[in-house]
Design an enzyme around this catalytic site. Structure first.
Site, PDB file in Angstrom:
ATOM      1  N   ARG A 317     -11.512  59.549  -1.322  1.00 15.68           N
ATOM      2  CA  ARG A 317     -11.750  60.254  -2.577  1.00 15.68           C
ATOM      3  C   ARG A 317     -13.082  59.782  -3.153  1.00 15.68           C
ATOM      4  NH1 ARG A 317      -6.143  61.675  -4.167  1.00 15.68           N
ATOM      5  NH2 ARG A 317      -5.363  62.268  -2.124  1.00 15.68           N
ATOM      6  N   GLU A 319     -14.240  60.325  -5.992  1.00 17.50           N
ATOM      7  CA  GLU A 319     -14.236  60.389  -7.461  1.00 17.50           C
ATOM      8  C   GLU A 319     -14.902  59.169  -8.096  1.00 17.50           C
ATOM      9  OE1 GLU A 319     -10.111  62.213  -8.830  1.00 17.50           O
ATOM     10  OE2 GLU A 319      -9.995  61.169  -6.927  1.00 17.50           O
ATOM     11  N   ARG A 325      -6.448  51.714 -11.093  1.00 19.66           N
ATOM     12  CA  ARG A 325      -5.542  52.263 -10.086  1.00 19.66           C
ATOM     13  C   ARG A 325      -6.164  53.298  -9.152  1.00 19.66           C
ATOM     14  NH1 ARG A 325      -1.408  56.113 -11.825  1.00 19.66           N
ATOM     15  NH2 ARG A 325      -2.393  57.747 -13.021  1.00 19.66           N
ATOM     16  N   HIS A 326      -7.482  53.387  -9.145  1.00 21.19           N
ATOM     17  CA  HIS A 326      -8.149  54.327  -8.236  1.00 21.19           C
ATOM     18  C   HIS A 326      -9.041  53.595  -7.250  1.00 21.19           C
ATOM     19  CE1 HIS A 326      -7.078  57.264 -11.415  1.00 21.19           C
ATOM     20  NE2 HIS A 326      -6.973  58.081 -10.388  1.00 21.19           N
ATOM     21  N   GLU A 468       2.299  56.761 -11.730  1.00 23.76           N
ATOM     22  CA  GLU A 468       2.582  57.676 -10.641  1.00 23.76           C
ATOM     23  C   GLU A 468       2.249  57.038  -9.293  1.00 23.76           C
ATOM     24  OE1 GLU A 468      -0.378  60.242  -9.434  1.00 23.76           O
ATOM     25  OE2 GLU A 468       0.961  60.257  -7.716  1.00 23.76           O
ATOM     26  N   SER A 471       3.310  62.156  -5.151  1.00 18.97           N
ATOM     27  CA  SER A 471       3.252  63.546  -5.552  1.00 18.97           C
ATOM     28  C   SER A 471       3.856  64.358  -4.422  1.00 18.97           C
ATOM     29  CB  SER A 471       1.796  63.973  -5.747  1.00 18.97           C
ATOM     30  OG  SER A 471       1.564  64.316  -7.077  1.00 18.97           O
ATOM     31  N   ARG A 519      -0.731  51.435  -4.160  1.00 21.08           N
ATOM     32  CA  ARG A 519      -0.058  51.585  -5.460  1.00 21.08           C
ATOM     33  C   ARG A 519       1.391  51.117  -5.414  1.00 21.08           C
ATOM     34  NH1 ARG A 519      -1.797  57.202  -8.552  1.00 21.08           N
ATOM     35  NH2 ARG A 519      -4.016  56.709  -8.620  1.00 21.08           N
TER      36      ARG A 519
END
Lengths: 545, 545
Positions: A317, A319, A325-326, A468, A471, A519
């Site tokens: 990712r 991002e 948490r990323h 979370e 998903s 996570r």
């Protein structure tokens, strides 16, 4: 000479920044300068140490010393007949001669005739005693042992003794009375991080400070810069063994339920599923990118008749997220399965799978969880035998009842998720639950809308301690409807034509989910930063080591 | 109407190119044109089919038809009380009512009152019989069933009967006397590949051609273009289940021997270890590349005290290799472990690990191996209980004795490897062996030279059926010597300083190896192309699907 190496410069400062905010250029320069200074200082120490040469006229010199490299180049097969792991050294072995290998944790000289060296192996430690005695141990040997650099690898041979008082300095309640000791590989005299500093808990630091003592706090970035040293702390040894166990239970559970493990490509043409930013690259002259998830390919495997599949692999990712948490690269645990007709079939798998994972961790990783908890105290995860399922609308209502303003057709933000976690814990006594039937608008285009309300979807998220971790959803398996949904979501159909065509050759209803391995470990252990559960984390400003 | 769909245009041609040479532009254009033509033809067939609407006045219409999508959108929980897997339908179930789900393999109408449909699920097939009878099955239902498109997903309910003659058309020796049959998802009337064409062996094709019959041969590229269909052949179902088993045994064996599974980053700064070409990308403004192997990081995990580690994950090679055994992305099985002093300790693990893998495949994957062998005949792998080890020099001598010219200090080329494989098989009766003590010059810089001859190294390759599948070695664990070796090999030290520094904090002697998962499966099954054992292969000209 002192057997205690001086506290290294870079770690002796009280750095309180445990967060992962990007370093300013100035700060980075300061760190670099400090490291350079420290390196120079290390060289000085090393030079001083080498002047302490062992006397050559020692008739017992054969019992100690540095192992020459040539002896370690596969010269002969090893003789391990006396070898025992440090963790297995017990009182029943009293008077037995054993050989051990491990790292020098600390050394301490007592006059010229005696030295102690604590040896660490796989988290266990034992105190070795070297006492000058005729025919066996020379004073020079005592000096050699007392002068060993911390973290050096040594082998030691001696007999087991049981001291009359409890040993505080080591995990094992026996000592090794050394008669031979060799250094296999020498560590730098001055390490960038001391393992005992890196292993200290916040509580210990606070207590030391209160008592007016010095206590080094090693910040997260320093740890990651010298990850090879940081990994050696009991907490980190625990964390990555727990991580290994999570993957293992994940796989064994799924294999036992008829799932097939697959490996999908990480190099793909176009962007994998839209949404978050992708890493782009040139693939032999064609534009390509790194897969943000195995979503499309795992669904294609279902269309290819594998029935139930899973994958464990990296996902990427790009991002710009600097949160706790990323990560830009993490390990995805992905599942996809044929269903008969309802996404509850997928939630059933999530339920049993994770209860099995948690049960196994609590049962088989007791030592590791304790080791993590000693440095980072946490309460055991509260979870139910049958995982709680709450509808999204119900979740919104719970939040509203507690006075939290929320858009009923929007997504939950991190704060509302955390708040809902607290409220669910109070109401249902669990920190692990499934929230399902999310608004369609906040889910990817391939999510199946609800049969009775096209504003909601057959989807779910799963939470641990208010965050979370999973998903999942039923997917749209009808090619025409999928095309329509993709168009509604503004996706260029031409970029996903192969994917859509996969559903034209007969596609079973199916669903699945994705989990972030880091996570799961972070939240099961109540850790505050995902960088603690990634061996070599990658975030927008870190691509090393 | 005919229940037999016409043979699709693209696959009906006798394409003999099973190799993976790049398609010329002209050929690619031809394929594209053919696909377009076929797509148009499909549309025509579909249009014709839709005109065959079921009569609305059928009072038994409730017993068959297309399941509306809304019924599959998680409307209700499934009732699977009658459901059985096709593979479990046996004679003991005679007269029992069962429900099955699977794909339409073939349909056949016998007059207006009877139709047969062969249903396939997970490689098993059963013949379903639909006979018009009052109160249960209408003529319209027979027509509906006979008109089902191949590869459509259906559910059928009926009682089990045992025919007096053996059933050739299906694997199961019972029939289902259908009373309800619904189409869950309709496939295109005209598929780009027919599964039975894709499943045909070369022998069957040759025999058909000799007998003057038509037999379609589907070439490798067409298969990969429509991989979702190709995956459904019994051979491919077998191949990827065997692949899953290889990973599983690999992991279980290593876990049982105290190895820890790790996940190292695929995104790295600089180039991972030099040598082959890397995929470069921009990482938030920094130059980065994709890891060509987890080599450096798995060694760092050893320096970080994990003792013994392994990883299963993608590795990336940007080489322009168009051979039968190279991919740009494949699944690496990597191992690294502390050793006492000899690389034989690593070879011991290879030996026991692979004998365990082969034994388990032969024991637990019988059906899968048979399925592969039916399409691609092969002889079971010959291997010894204790794996043969031959020194490189001895290998060179064996080749010389057989008249093969070879540079004794160079590497073996593919041809000499294959020849040596034949000679070793003749001499020792094994197709699996270890060749060790390679010339230092042909190994990476981090390989430990031999103690007695710096022109040789403590390294090994492992071969199956004359092709290399594993490379391994003892590593240089001394930072200064490692620096020296890197310089000798022309490597820019500044690009690997973190790696080299890892060995300055105390490093145990260690070694390890890397395996290509796809190669293991390819060579165990005697397949001729690595693209057959990669779910979605990536080579210099293929990045889709």
């Amino acid at each position: 000479m002192s057997s205690e190496p001086p506290v290294p410069t870079s770690a002796s400062e009280q750095v309180t920044d445990e967060s992962s905010k990007p370093l300013s250029k100035k700060a980075a320069k300061k760190v670099a300068a400090k490291e350079e200074k420290q390196r120079r200082r290390q060289d000085d120490v090393a030079a001083a140490a080498s002047s302490l040469s062992i006397e050559e006229d020692d008739p017992l010199a054969v019992n100690y010393g540095d192992v020459p490299l040539s002896d370690l180049q596969s010269k002969e097969e090893p003789d391990l007949s006396l070898r025992l792991p440090v963790g297995e050294l017990r009182q029943e072995l009293k008077d037995k001669v054993v050989q051990i290998r491990g790292r020098v944790q600390t050394t301490r000289a007592v006059g010229k005739n005696m030295a102690f060296v604590v040896v660490r192996e796989k988290g266990f430690t034992v105190q070795c005693v070297v006492t000058a005695q005729p025919e066996v141990v020379s004073r020079q040997m005592v000096k050699f042992v007392a002068g060993l650099n911390r973290e050096s690898i040594i082998t030691a041979e001696g007999f087991i003794s049981v001291p009359s008082v409890a040993i505080k300095a080591a995990t094992q309640q026996v000592e090794v009375q050394v008669r031979k000791l060799y250094c296999v590989n020498k560590a730098l005299a001055n390490l960038p991080i001391n393992i005992e500093d890196a292993a200290r808990s916040e509580i210990e630091i606070e207590e030391a400070l209160k008592a007016g003592e010095q206590a080094v706090r090693v910040n997260q970035d320093t740890r990651l810069n010298f990850r090879v040293l940081d990994m050696r702390t009991p907490a980190n040894q625990g964390i990555f063994r727990i991580q290994c166990q999570v993957s293992n239970v994940f796989r064994q559970f799924l294999l036992s339920e008829g799932f097939v493990e697959i490996h999908t490509p990480k190099l793909i043409g176009g962007s994998s599923e839209g949404g978050s930013a992708v890493f782009k690259l040139d693939y032999k002259g064609q534009p390509a990118c790194l897969a943000q998830s195995p979503q499309l390919h795992k669904q294609m495997a279902i269309c290819g008749d594998f029935g139930r599949v899973f994958e464990i692999g990296p996902v990427f990712r790009a991002e710009d997220s600097y949160t706790h948490r990323h990560l830009c690269e993490f390990t995805g645990l992905d599942v996809e399965m044929e269903i008969e007709k309802h996404y509850s079939e997928v939630m059933d798998v999530v339920d049993r799978l994770f209860v099995t994972i948690f049960d196994t961790l609590n049962d088989k990783c007791k030592k590791e969880l304790e080791a993590v908890g000693r440095q980072y105290p946490f309460e055991p995860l509260k979870y139910l035998r049958k995982t709680l399922r709450i509808r999204f609308e119900e979740g919104v209502q719970i939040l509203k009842d507690a006075g939290v303003e929320i858009d009923p057709k929007g997504d939950l933000n991190t704060e509302s998720e955390r708040k809902l976690g607290q409220l669910v814990l109070e109401k249902y006594g669990t920190e692990f639950y499934i929230l399902h039937r999310y608004p369609l608008a906040v889910r990817p285009f391939y999510t199946m809308p609800c049969y009775d309300d096209p504003e909601y979807s057959n989807s779910f998220d799963v939470f641990i301690r208010g965050e979370e971790i999973i998903s999942g959803a039923q997917r749209v398996h009808d090619a025409d409807f999928l095309t329509e949904r993709a168009k509604q979501c503004g996706i260029d159909i031409s970029t996903i034509s192969t994917y859509i065509d996969s559903f034209r050759y007969g596609a079973p209803p199916h669903g699945g989910f994705g989990v972030g391995l880091e996570r799961v470990v972070m939240l099961f252990c109540g850790l505050n930063n995902i960088r603690k559960t990634s061996l070599f984390p990658r975030d927008p400003r870190r691509i090393a080591p």
